[in-house]
Design a protein around this motif. Sequence first.
Motif, PDB file in Angstrom:
ATOM      1  N   ASP A  75       2.258   6.048   4.046  1.00  0.00           N
ATOM      2  CA  ASP A  75       1.795   6.478   2.723  1.00  0.00           C
ATOM      3  C   ASP A  75       0.329   6.082   2.552  1.00  0.00           C
ATOM      4  O   ASP A  75      -0.032   5.318   1.661  1.00  0.00           O
ATOM      5  CB  ASP A  75       2.661   5.849   1.634  1.00  0.00           C
ATOM      6  N   SER A 102      -3.929   6.875   2.250  1.00  0.00           N
ATOM      7  CA  SER A 102      -4.830   7.765   1.518  1.00  0.00           C
ATOM      8  C   SER A 102      -6.253   7.526   1.990  1.00  0.00           C
ATOM      9  O   SER A 102      -6.549   6.529   2.656  1.00  0.00           O
ATOM     10  CB  SER A 102      -4.716   7.530   0.010  1.00  0.00           C
ATOM     11  N   ARG A 103      -7.128   8.454   1.649  1.00  0.00           N
ATOM     12  CA  ARG A 103      -8.525   8.353   2.052  1.00  0.00           C
ATOM     13  C   ARG A 103      -9.414   8.825   0.911  1.00  0.00           C
ATOM     14  O   ARG A 103      -8.937   9.454  -0.038  1.00  0.00           O
ATOM     15  CB  ARG A 103      -8.796   9.201   3.297  1.00  0.00           C
ATOM     16  N   LEU A 153      -8.810   9.634  -4.594  1.00  0.00           N
ATOM     17  CA  LEU A 153      -8.101   9.424  -3.323  1.00  0.00           C
ATOM     18  C   LEU A 153      -7.339  10.688  -2.952  1.00  0.00           C
ATOM     19  O   LEU A 153      -6.853  11.407  -3.818  1.00  0.00           O
ATOM     20  CB  LEU A 153      -7.127   8.253  -3.435  1.00  0.00           C
ATOM     21  N   PRO A 201      -4.207  12.062  -0.126  1.00  0.00           N
ATOM     22  CA  PRO A 201      -3.236  11.601   0.869  1.00  0.00           C
ATOM     23  C   PRO A 201      -3.671  12.004   2.271  1.00  0.00           C
ATOM     24  O   PRO A 201      -4.299  13.047   2.462  1.00  0.00           O
ATOM     25  CB  PRO A 201      -1.941  12.314   0.448  1.00  0.00           C
ATOM     26  N   THR A 202      -3.358  11.174   3.220  1.00  0.00           N
ATOM     27  CA  THR A 202      -3.669  11.474   4.616  1.00  0.00           C
ATOM     28  C   THR A 202      -2.464  11.115   5.484  1.00  0.00           C
ATOM     29  O   THR A 202      -1.612  10.326   5.076  1.00  0.00           O
ATOM     30  CB  THR A 202      -4.917  10.707   5.080  1.00  0.00           C
TER      31      THR A 202
END
Length: 199
Positions: free
Chosen positions: A112, A114-115, A133, A135-136
């Motif tokens: 889970d 994020s970036r 942010l 999600p990644t």
Amino acid sequence: MWPEGTVHMEADRFLRLHDGSGTQRTYAYLLVDHLRWLEREYLDFTAVQLRDLERYMGIVGAEVRMPLGEPWRVGKRPYGRSALSTAAACLKGCYLHQASLGVNGELGKKLDASRLPSRVDRRRSFLGHVKSLLPTNPLAPSRPHRRHPKMLPDTAREKLLATVNAARDRLVVTWLADGGLRIGIRLPPRFSTPPMATL
């Protein structure tokens, strides 16, 4: 389904989230391959670590820097970029679903991720200027970075003109370059020549 015919309950619960869709069929195919690999590696589905998933992605075709172990899918081609992205999304979704049920929460926290959004992300999405942010997926293959993904390099026009040997082909290259020649344009059969077909 297990080889003896019993239902794999964890995978079945996850696939029911996509009931009746093409996504369910695609994810089912990818999960079966992953579950068979887990069984071959003697890994418990509820105790899989992020490194195990990265190793699996490397075995099916992703570029990872680690020892992969025994070959998998012998005689089959590795997944392409699109299939790798789909497999990464499937595995992330499946293990995040398990983490939401209280199984292997440590792996769920690692998946889970994020970036920070880039300038392109902000321009592309609605209300992108307020996003802090995104999600990644740590399992997804990295995309090659190109400043102009569809534009030809600056010297492409000169190189194309140097390879053509007919006035008609020179006219076509000049016409397309002046009109905005981009990567992915397909010429009609009567205009294509062997030097231009390779581009």
